[in-house]
Design a protein around this motif. Structure first.
Motif, short mmCIF file in Angstrom:
data_model
loop_
_atom_site.label_atom_id
_atom_site.label_comp_id
_atom_site.label_asym_id
_atom_site.label_seq_id
_atom_site.Cartn_x
_atom_site.Cartn_y
_atom_site.Cartn_z
N ARG A 43 0.86 -1.18 0.00
CA ARG A 43 0.00 0.00 0.00
C ARG A 43 0.89 1.23 0.00
O ARG A 43 1.92 1.25 0.70
CB ARG A 43 -0.91 0.00 1.24
N GLY A 44 0.52 2.24 -0.77
CA GLY A 44 1.35 3.43 -0.87
C GLY A 44 2.53 3.17 -1.79
O GLY A 44 2.40 2.44 -2.78
N ARG A 45 3.65 3.74 -1.41
CA ARG A 45 4.83 3.56 -2.28
C ARG A 45 6.09 3.45 -1.43
O ARG A 45 6.07 3.75 -0.23
CB ARG A 45 4.94 4.76 -3.24
N PHE A 46 7.16 3.05 -2.12
CA PHE A 46 8.45 2.99 -1.43
C PHE A 46 9.07 4.38 -1.45
O PHE A 46 8.59 5.28 -2.13
CB PHE A 46 9.36 1.96 -2.13
N LEU A 47 10.17 4.51 -0.76
CA LEU A 47 10.86 5.79 -0.71
C LEU A 47 11.32 6.21 -2.11
O LEU A 47 11.67 5.36 -2.93
CB LEU A 47 12.09 5.71 0.21
N SER A 73 9.97 10.95 5.28
CA SER A 73 8.99 9.93 4.89
C SER A 73 9.44 8.60 5.47
O SER A 73 10.64 8.38 5.69
CB SER A 73 8.91 9.81 3.37
N CYS A 74 8.48 7.74 5.72
CA CYS A 74 8.86 6.40 6.22
C CYS A 74 7.94 5.33 5.64
O CYS A 74 6.83 5.61 5.20
CB CYS A 74 8.84 6.37 7.74
N VAL A 75 8.49 4.14 5.67
CA VAL A 75 7.74 2.94 5.24
C VAL A 75 7.72 1.99 6.44
O VAL A 75 8.78 1.74 7.04
CB VAL A 75 8.39 2.27 4.02
N ILE A 124 4.37 6.77 4.15
CA ILE A 124 4.04 6.80 2.72
C ILE A 124 3.84 5.39 2.14
O ILE A 124 3.37 5.24 1.03
CB ILE A 124 5.13 7.53 1.90
N GLY A 125 4.26 4.40 2.89
CA GLY A 125 4.11 3.06 2.33
C GLY A 125 4.03 2.00 3.42
O GLY A 125 4.61 2.16 4.49
N ILE A 126 3.28 0.95 3.13
CA ILE A 126 3.14 -0.15 4.09
C ILE A 126 3.54 -1.45 3.38
O ILE A 126 3.08 -1.73 2.27
CB ILE A 126 1.69 -0.24 4.62
N LEU A 148 10.08 -2.94 11.98
CA LEU A 148 11.01 -2.32 11.03
C LEU A 148 10.39 -1.04 10.46
O LEU A 148 9.22 -1.02 10.07
CB LEU A 148 11.30 -3.28 9.87
N ALA A 149 11.21 0.00 10.44
CA ALA A 149 10.81 1.25 9.77
C ALA A 149 11.93 1.65 8.83
O ALA A 149 13.12 1.60 9.19
CB ALA A 149 10.57 2.34 10.80
N ILE A 150 11.56 1.98 7.60
CA ILE A 150 12.56 2.36 6.60
C ILE A 150 12.41 3.85 6.32
O ILE A 150 11.30 4.33 6.04
CB ILE A 150 12.37 1.54 5.32
N VAL A 151 13.55 4.54 6.43
CA VAL A 151 13.53 5.99 6.22
C VAL A 151 14.66 6.35 5.25
O VAL A 151 15.59 5.55 5.05
CB VAL A 151 13.71 6.74 7.56
N PRO A 152 14.62 7.56 4.66
CA PRO A 152 15.67 7.94 3.71
C PRO A 152 17.04 8.03 4.39
O PRO A 152 17.17 8.62 5.48
CB PRO A 152 15.22 9.31 3.20
#
Lengths: 402, 242
Positions: free
Chosen positions: A131-135, A142-144, A180-182, A194-198
């Motif tokens: 859902r949403g988008r990747f970085l 923004s985070c996923v 922004i994304g799941i 886990l959280a992915i950030v730039p």
């Protein structure tokens, strides 16, 4: 002597055909089972490596066991120079721990800074966003998140998530990131915690500019060991650790080894049956010809030569069976590699273990060779009893055998 | 052929005869009974002989033939064949000795079922290491010699009893052995075929000088022999030239 052995095999064609059929079917079944087994295991190991962890990770020595922000890669050029001659692309990441707070609750998690452009070339994590988008490269705050984490935090796309962490100097750092994304990968280690950030933003936020925690490389299974050895030779003296995927996640490797162990036990059982079949045929054939053996000994044929003929008959039966069985087995593996075996209806949770629901059979060369050689060995062993009987034969008794 | 009852195992005079047997004895034990198959057999066999070893069933003919053929070992005695003390040879050496010096003809023909007549004859040559083309050529020559020209490719089950025994004769002679030992070669043949076979072997003996020792109680075989050796109760009791 080989010609005589061959004629003896075709003398009782039906008995020989039954034996060859038993060897062929046994071997074909074994190869197909290896194909299924290796298909599951290899796809599982590939998925594990390709989704996020890579084949090899390089850290500052000690980081894997004690992943502190301070245990970082401060001279990235050391590593860039070392890996330049082996791989074209790599993913450089920054990893730390954080407390994430949503609308309803908070949760501890791993905060992973990724360069989206690099990451897409090295892993398939971007493709796991459901859902949403990747970085993207222009993202900053923004985070996923994984689906489970997002659910636990009570956040959805567009909501803000606050991360609380420590910077390089130990000072508290807090910031607000837009979800922004799941990711809904079905894999427990990704969907939760886990959280992915730039990367660029987190480096700046935590005062880690130009510093990294891990470098992720992808390589083929065949070159993994050699590349690891080369990189270790170059980087370990500089204070880095080079870890293969299974150094970091040994459970999966051990599980694969354990399952292979079970297959080898099964292989042993099938080989016993194959050996018994061959021994029965050769022994019956030998007992039918005791008188003939006596005559051959009288004519000057040595016992060792007779034994050689018996072994030849056994090996010929095995080799014919191996040729047919290997052909059938490999055709089955090739067919189901293309067609696949769909297990989605039976195993809806297997994705949690990085297993594809559509199993594509494949067979490792070592498993193929081990199986074929084992059948050959079993055939050789099967001839021991007839050989032993031959060695006990006395010409006079044999000639007058009824 | 000289029968001797002197009872010694002397090694003197071992130069000229093809076979010298001294005091050969062989006992068989079955449950509580001891059977004396050979009881001190002494004799010499000269090169080029065509001798028939005769006697009733159980007289010891086959046992003696087995020992002379190095297929069996005596309990006591001495045996020299072609200048070799064969009783001192190991099992493997005896096999090699048979290959190089002896030919055998059996009562039941005993051809190898999966081989053709030609291949049966060539088999011993193959064991000797003779090249394929050469051994097949020799086999064809011998099959022609025993009157089986044109039947070279037939398997044993495609030949009559007499023809099979002729193949056996060709097989025994193809390697040009020092001696051919034949055990009841005519027993499974009708009298006409048996007589023809004996005439064939005698003709080969005269033509090629091959030594034959034939164990038989068939009158046809006994009549064909140049020498007759009578056995009784494990001993040679009579011998005379015919």
């Amino acid at each position: 002597m080989l010609m005589l052995a061959w004629r003896n095999i075709i003398r009782n064609a039906r008995r020989s055909l039954i034996t060859v059929a038993a060897v062929s079917l046994g071997l074909a079944a074994l190869l197909f089972l290896w194909g299924f087994n290796d298909g599951v295991h290899n796809s599982m190991m590939r998925n594990l490596q390709q989704v996020i962890i890579g084949s090899i990770q390089i850290h500052k020595a000690g980081f894997f066991k004690s992943p502190k922000l301070s245990c970082d890669i401060r001279r990235p050029d050391d590593i860039r120079h070392a890996i330049a001659s082996y791989v074209d692309i790599s993913s450089w990441r920054l990893r730390t721990f954080a407390l994430a707070a949503g609308d309803e609750t908070s949760e501890g998690l791993v905060l992973l800074g990724m360069d989206p452009a690099q990451e897409k070339k090295v892993t398939r994590i971007a493709g796991k966003v459901s859902r949403g988008r990747f970085l993207s490269e222009n993202d900053t705050t923004s985070c996923v998140l994984g689906l489970t984490t997002a659910r636990n935090l009570g956040v959805s796309l567009g909501d803000d998530v606050v991360f609380l962490s420590e910077d390089r100097f130990g000072s508290l750092a807090a910031d607000k990131f837009r979800l922004i994304g799941i990711i809904d990968s079905g894999e427990m280690g990704i969907d939760r915690g886990l959280a992915i950030v730039p990367l660029a933003y987190i480096q700046s936020w935590l005062s880690m500019e130009g510093r990294y925690s891990e470098v992720v490389l992808q390589t083929s299974r065949e070159s993994l060991e050699a590349l690891t050895a080369e990189l270790r030779a170059r980087l370990e003296p500089m204070g880095y650790e080079v870890l293969r995927w299974y150094d970091m996640y040994p459970v999966m490797r051990q599980w694969v080894d354990l399952e292979n162990g079970f297959y080898y036990i099964f292989l042993g059982i099938v080989l016993l049956i194959v050996a018994a079949g061959i021994m029965n045929t050769v022994l019956m054939s030998m007992l039918d010809r005791i008188r003939e053996f006596g005559v051959m000994m009288a004519l000057g044929c040595s016992k060792s030569r007779l034994a050689g003929m018996v072994v030849s008959e056994s090996l010929m039966l095995a080799i014919i069976g191996i040729i047919i069985g290997t052909t059938i087995g490999l055709l089955l593996v090739a067919w189901f590699h293309h067609a696949g075996i769909d297990l989605s209806s039976q195993m809806d949770t297997i994705q949690r273990f990085y297993i594809n629901t559509l199993i594509r059979t494949e067979i490792d060369t070592d498993h193929l060779l081990n199986t074929v050689l084992s059948v050959l060995l079993a055939a050789s062993a099967a001839s021991l009893v007839p050989v032993w009987r031959v060695m006990l034969l006395q010409p006079v008794e044999a000639i007058h055998h009824v | 052929m000289n029968a001797s009852d002197n009872g010694t195992a002397s090694m003197e005079g071992w130069d000229s005869p093809l076979i010298q047997a001294r005091d050969l004895s062989r006992h068989f034990h079955s449950s509580q009974v001891e059977v004396v198959a050979l009881d001190g057999v002494n004799f010499d066999l000269q090169h080029g002989a065509f001798s028939v070893l005769a006697g009733r069933s159980g007289s010891g003919k086959t046992t003696l033939l087995n020992i002379l053929g190095t297929l069996d070992m005596p309990d006591a005695g001495a045996l020299n064949i072609s200048g070799r003390d064969v009783l001192k040879l190991s099992t493997a050496e005896r096999a090699d000795f048979r290959l190089m010096h002896m030919g055998f003809i059996f009562q039941a023909y005993n051809l190898i079922r999966v081989l053709s007549a030609r291949e049966n004859v060539a088999y011993v040559l193959q064991l000797r290491g003779v090249a394929r083309d050469e051994r097949l050529r020799i086999a064809d020559t011998w099959l022609a010699e025993v009157g089986l020209e044109g039947l070279e490719s037939r398997r044993p089950d495609q030949l009559s009893g007499g023809q099979q025994q002729r193949v056996a004769v060709a097989r025994a002679l193809a390697s040009e052995p020092d001696i051919v030992l034949a055990d009841e070669p005519t027993a499974n043949l009708d009298s006409h075929t048996g007589e023809a076979l004996m005439q064939l072997m005698r003709a080969l003996n005269e033509k090629r000088g091959t030594t034959f020792l034939i164990a038989s109680h068939d009158p046809v075989a006994m009549d064909a022999g140049k020498e007759l050796l009578m056995m009784e109760d494990g001993r040679i009791v009579e011998q005379h030239r015919q």
